[in-house]
Design an enzyme around this catalytic site. Structure first.
Site, PDB file in Angstrom:
ATOM      1  N   LEU A   8       0.824  -1.205   0.000  1.00 29.51           N
ATOM      2  CA  LEU A   8       0.000   0.000   0.000  1.00 29.51           C
ATOM      3  C   LEU A   8       0.856   1.252   0.000  1.00 29.51           C
ATOM      4  O   LEU A   8       0.397   2.327  -0.379  1.00 29.51           O
ATOM      5  CB  LEU A   8      -0.927   0.004   1.222  1.00 29.51           C
ATOM      6  N   GLY A   9       2.098   1.141   0.442  1.00 23.21           N
ATOM      7  CA  GLY A   9       2.979   2.295   0.478  1.00 23.21           C
ATOM      8  C   GLY A   9       4.275   1.945   1.169  1.00 23.21           C
ATOM      9  O   GLY A   9       4.467   0.843   1.678  1.00 23.21           O
ATOM     10  N   ALA A  10       5.191   2.926   1.198  1.00 22.66           N
ATOM     11  CA  ALA A  10       6.487   2.727   1.841  1.00 22.66           C
ATOM     12  C   ALA A  10       7.003   4.066   2.310  1.00 22.66           C
ATOM     13  O   ALA A  10       6.651   5.120   1.775  1.00 22.66           O
ATOM     14  CB  ALA A  10       7.479   2.077   0.878  1.00 22.66           C
ATOM     15  N   GLY A  11       7.830   4.041   3.341  1.00 19.93           N
ATOM     16  CA  GLY A  11       8.446   5.245   3.867  1.00 19.93           C
ATOM     17  C   GLY A  11       9.818   4.943   4.400  1.00 19.93           C
ATOM     18  O   GLY A  11      10.348   3.843   4.221  1.00 19.93           O
ATOM     19  N   GLY A  12      10.418   5.928   5.079  1.00 20.17           N
ATOM     20  CA  GLY A  12      11.771   5.748   5.565  1.00 20.17           C
ATOM     21  C   GLY A  12      11.896   4.686   6.639  1.00 20.17           C
ATOM     22  O   GLY A  12      12.950   4.087   6.805  1.00 20.17           O
ATOM     23  N   LYS A  58       1.508  -2.308   9.010  1.00 21.89           N
ATOM     24  CA  LYS A  58       2.687  -1.446   9.019  1.00 21.89           C
ATOM     25  C   LYS A  58       3.851  -2.271   9.561  1.00 21.89           C
ATOM     26  O   LYS A  58       3.868  -2.641  10.731  1.00 21.89           O
ATOM     27  CB  LYS A  58       2.438  -0.222   9.897  1.00 21.89           C
ATOM     28  N   GLY A  90       9.688   1.902   7.095  1.00 20.53           N
ATOM     29  CA  GLY A  90       9.190   0.572   6.764  1.00 20.53           C
ATOM     30  C   GLY A  90       8.204   0.614   5.623  1.00 20.53           C
ATOM     31  O   GLY A  90       8.171   1.562   4.845  1.00 20.53           O
ATOM     32  N   ASP A 121      -0.096  15.348  13.016  1.00 18.27           N
ATOM     33  CA  ASP A 121       0.135  15.234  11.567  1.00 18.27           C
ATOM     34  C   ASP A 121      -1.190  15.090  10.824  1.00 18.27           C
ATOM     35  O   ASP A 121      -1.369  14.184  10.011  1.00 18.27           O
ATOM     36  CB  ASP A 121       1.051  14.054  11.260  1.00 18.27           C
ATOM     37  N   VAL A 170       4.000  -0.408   4.274  1.00 18.64           N
ATOM     38  CA  VAL A 170       2.623  -0.712   4.646  1.00 18.64           C
ATOM     39  C   VAL A 170       2.097  -1.719   3.635  1.00 18.64           C
ATOM     40  O   VAL A 170       2.122  -1.463   2.424  1.00 18.64           O
ATOM     41  CB  VAL A 170       1.741   0.546   4.666  1.00 18.64           C
TER      42      VAL A 170
END
Length: 727
Positions: free
Chosen positions: A21-25, A43, A27, A137, A29
């Site tokens: 579903l997504g990615a970030g710094g 997550k 980890g 946020d 999702v």
């Protein structure tokens, strides 16, 4: 939803993983399905962060916070394991789009929908605040839309109101454009901060814009604190509610409960959204419900994913619930992929800006081992660099690193395509950069460009690359003015590179910080946000000083600065005045900590400053390949190829080539275009040999640490690593 990438697990505890579903710094999702068929968003934290005791403690806190929030308009936690080797958190999956996606796809919402949205999100925040927390946020990307109302997500930076322990990581917490003035200034925040952010979200929903504009992060932060909100596109009926939320003083804003009462109007039922958005929700929901059951599979990371081809290390498989195939289930070989790509010879015709990126090999350039079949598909990359001007040392280093990555890729038999690298020398000036960009953009085969050049040259290229839809991944530039839809910064920007310095000052309990600006744009970006962070969250006294790079009054200004007895001196200016400043400072007899920014990490500084450079602590976004443990295999390969140690930024350029090729492998289109690659690169998290890479989806800024300490010793830079506790 994106397909699973190399390294993604097939199962997390009792959940079968269906896709990304997504990615970030920190980890990724993942979309998971329970044994009973329930879809969840998982997550999953990356292993290197899980090994950090303080990070794991924060993750436990995130889970505890999320579980304490009880409201129908916040996504609930359904499962978690904070003690697993790779800790994870599962929440209910909402198949609808985010508010950001809905506005981007269908335009602003009607007045009634915005009022209903405000009321329901206010109810969610009321629950958050009643639980003793601040979300911190609230932004369109953290609001998911469903037929029965929105869902507020991501409590990852929420903080309990009664927690008085603040760390340097909280200097500026939130998303620029949607944060409050108190967040922008690094001051303590409470529930009114979330209300301000909600006001920004309502402006975006009603007008499709941000109340304090866009552009460089620092500029948005300044406007948030000092300028009135821009509400030109907001309907008159909504202005009173929005104006109240966006009051500069926290005490003048309504509470979440008051805002809920003001907005309470037809806040439930499918009719709260316009038909276009409900259709979008229905389409995505149907797509998720139609997902078939997936048999257990085994996914292997390619043998070369974490090492040069010749490195003597075993292949590491990805954890899954499938059998051990001994590494034979990797990507298809070149011949099989070729058949897939070129079924129908007409498919290789190029046309305009949507030219297919994988074409036939033209046989030109130094692109590694000779390929056995000239019909094999070729991925073309560009390198724009200063190869003959004042920045040629860094430009040539980047070219050497990039060519090493290309040669290693082409030496392997299991790659689905080969690589070709086209270089363009921009001489380090704006005119040369514009010419180089036109040349690379005109070659419709080129998938992406690596930019190993200075800030002025990058700025001169962006219109050309933007018009061509061609991604520029910048290894060297960190100017926050340049962030746009096609630029990816593969290093922390100028405004954020001093964050580890704030940690260092805190660890050593240093106060009365003399912060020096040299009147350059670089110096302004480096020092302004840093000063706010030190004063706000850090609670430190800052002694600002301007020492012009041209040498005007340097002696007098430095004497005045030292007369105030600073606990440390931090030079945030550019390279021109650095050596002069160091020599004058040495004459005063000052012996306290002396720290300099990225611009000092150049052999010219110790050469010009001489003995005055000794002992200076310097931060840099370039690793030292000869000293960093993670780059040992790269360094061996570089020495074999070039008979010399790799210089600064060679490893970073090597990483960027591998990053781009890893993204191309994940594309599920048989003939990808430039426009396919832009969003994929922004969503990618990649662990390179120099550092880990991830990007802000909205502006392409670098996400992660990526800053290293050096100390000048014996006229040379000694690498100290990235941990300020070990400096």
């Amino acid at each position: 939803m994106q397909p699973l990438g190399p390294g993604d697990p097939a199962r997390v505890a009792g959940y079968r993983v269906l896709g990304r579903l997504g990615a970030g710094g920190m980890g990724v999702v993942l979309l998971g399905r329970s044994a009973g068929g329930t879809l969840v968003a998982v997550k999953l934290i990356r292993a290197e962060y899980a090994d950090d005791a303080s990070f794991r403690a924060r993750f436990r806190r995130e889970v505890a916070i999320a579980r304490r929030v009880r409201t129908r308009y916040a996504v609930p936690v359904v499962d978690a394991d904070t003690e697993a080797a790779a800790p994870w958190l599962a929440t209910a999956f909402v198949p609808g789009p985010s508010l950001a996606d809905a506005v981007a796809t269908n335009g602003p919402l009607p007045v009634r929908s915005v009022r209903a949205l405000g009321g329901m999100l206010a109810e969610a925040l009321e629950a958050v605040h009643s639980a003793g927390m601040v979300h911190r946020d609230v932004k369109p990307g953290n609001v998911l839309l469903a037929a029965d109302g929105p869902r507020l997500i991501d409590f990852g930076i929420a903080r309990a109101l009664d927690d008085t322990v603040l760390t340097a990581a909280d200097a500026v917490v939130g998303s620029p454009g949607f944060l409050s003035p108190e967040q922008a200034q690094g001051r303590p925040v409470g529930p009114p901060s979330d209300v301000f952010s909600l006001g920004c979200v309502l402006v975006h929903a009603a007008a499709g814009t941000r109340p304090f504009g866009s552009g460089p992060v620092e500029a948005m932060l300044f406007r948030t604190v000092h300028d009135p909100a821009r509400l030109d596109g907001v309907p008159a009926e909504l202005r009173p509610v929005v104006d109240a939320c966006l009051a500069k003083e926290p005490g003048e804003r309504p509470t979440a409960a008051q805002l809920r009462a003001t907005c309470a109007e037809d806040a439930t039922g499918p009719a709260w959204l316009p038909t276009s958005v409900t259709h979008l929700i229905a389409e995505r929901s149907a797509r998720m419900l139609a997902l078939p059951e997936i048999d257990a599979t085994h996914v292997d990371r390619p043998a070369h994913a974490d090492r040069p081809a010749h490195a003597d290390r075993p292949t590491r498989g990805v954890s899954s619930d499938g059998p051990d195939t001994g590494g034979r289930s990797g990507p298809p070989g070149r011949r099989r992929m070729l058949t897939y790509l070129v079924s129908g010879a007409a498919g290789l015709t190029v046309a305009g800006s949507t030219a297919w990126l994988i074409g036939r090999d033209d046989g030109g350039g130094d692109n590694g081992a000779r390929r056995r079949d000239t019909t094999e598909p070729v991925l073309h990359l560009g390198l724009q660099a200063d190869l003959s001007g004042p920045g040629r040392r860094q430009g040539k280093a980047a070219e050497q690193g990039a060519r090493l990555a290309v040669a290693e890729h082409n030496a392997r038999d299991d790659e689905p395509f080969t690589l070709a690298l086209t270089t363009a020398d921009d001489r380090g000036d704006a005119a040369g950069a514009e010419s180089a960009a036109h040349r690379l953009a005109a070659d419709e085969r080129i998938a992406a460009v690596i930019g190993a050049t200075g800030a002025d040259a990058v700025g001169a290229t962006l219109d050309t690359y933007d018009g061509a839809g061609l991604t520029l991944v910048s290894v060297l530039d960190g100017d926050i003015r340049h962030l746009n839809r096609v630029l990816l910064c593969a290093r922390p920007n100028n405004a954020l590179q001093m964050y580890p310095v704030a940690q260092y000052l805190g660890l050593h309990d240093l106060d009365d910080i003399a912060l020096v600006d040299d009147e350059s744009e670089y110096g302004r970006q480096v020092t302004r946000l840093f000063a706010e962070g030190l004063r706000g969250t850090g609670g430190r006294n800052v002694l600002p000083e301007t020492v012009p790079a041209d040498g005007r009054d340097t002696d007098a200004r430095v004497r005045d600065m030292i007369a105030r007895s600073p606990g440390a001196v931090v030079y945030g200016g550019g390279p021109d005045g650095m050596a002069r400043f160091a020599r004058v400072l040495a004459k005063t007899g000052y012996r306290g900590p002396r720290i300099a920014s990225q611009s000092a990490h150049d052999p010219g500084f110790p050469a010009r400053a001489g003995a005055a450079a000794e002992g200076w602590l310097v931060v840099s976004t370039a690793t030292d390949p000869s000293a960093a443990p993670s780059t040992r295999a790269f360094t061996r390969a570089f020495r074999t190829r070039h008979r010399a140690d790799p210089p600064s930024f060679a490893a970073e350029a090597y990483d960027v080539v591998r990053l781009v090729t890893s993204c191309v492998r994940t594309l599920d289109r048989p003939r990808p275009t430039r426009h396919d690659l832009v969003p994929v690169l922004r969503r990618t998290t990649y662990k390179g040999v120099s550092k880990s890479y991830a990007f802000e989806p909205e502006n392409g800024g670098y996400v992660g640490e990526g800053v290293f300490f050096y100390r000048v010793t014996g006229g040379r830079f000694r690498f100290l690593g990235s941990d300020p506790r070990k400096v």
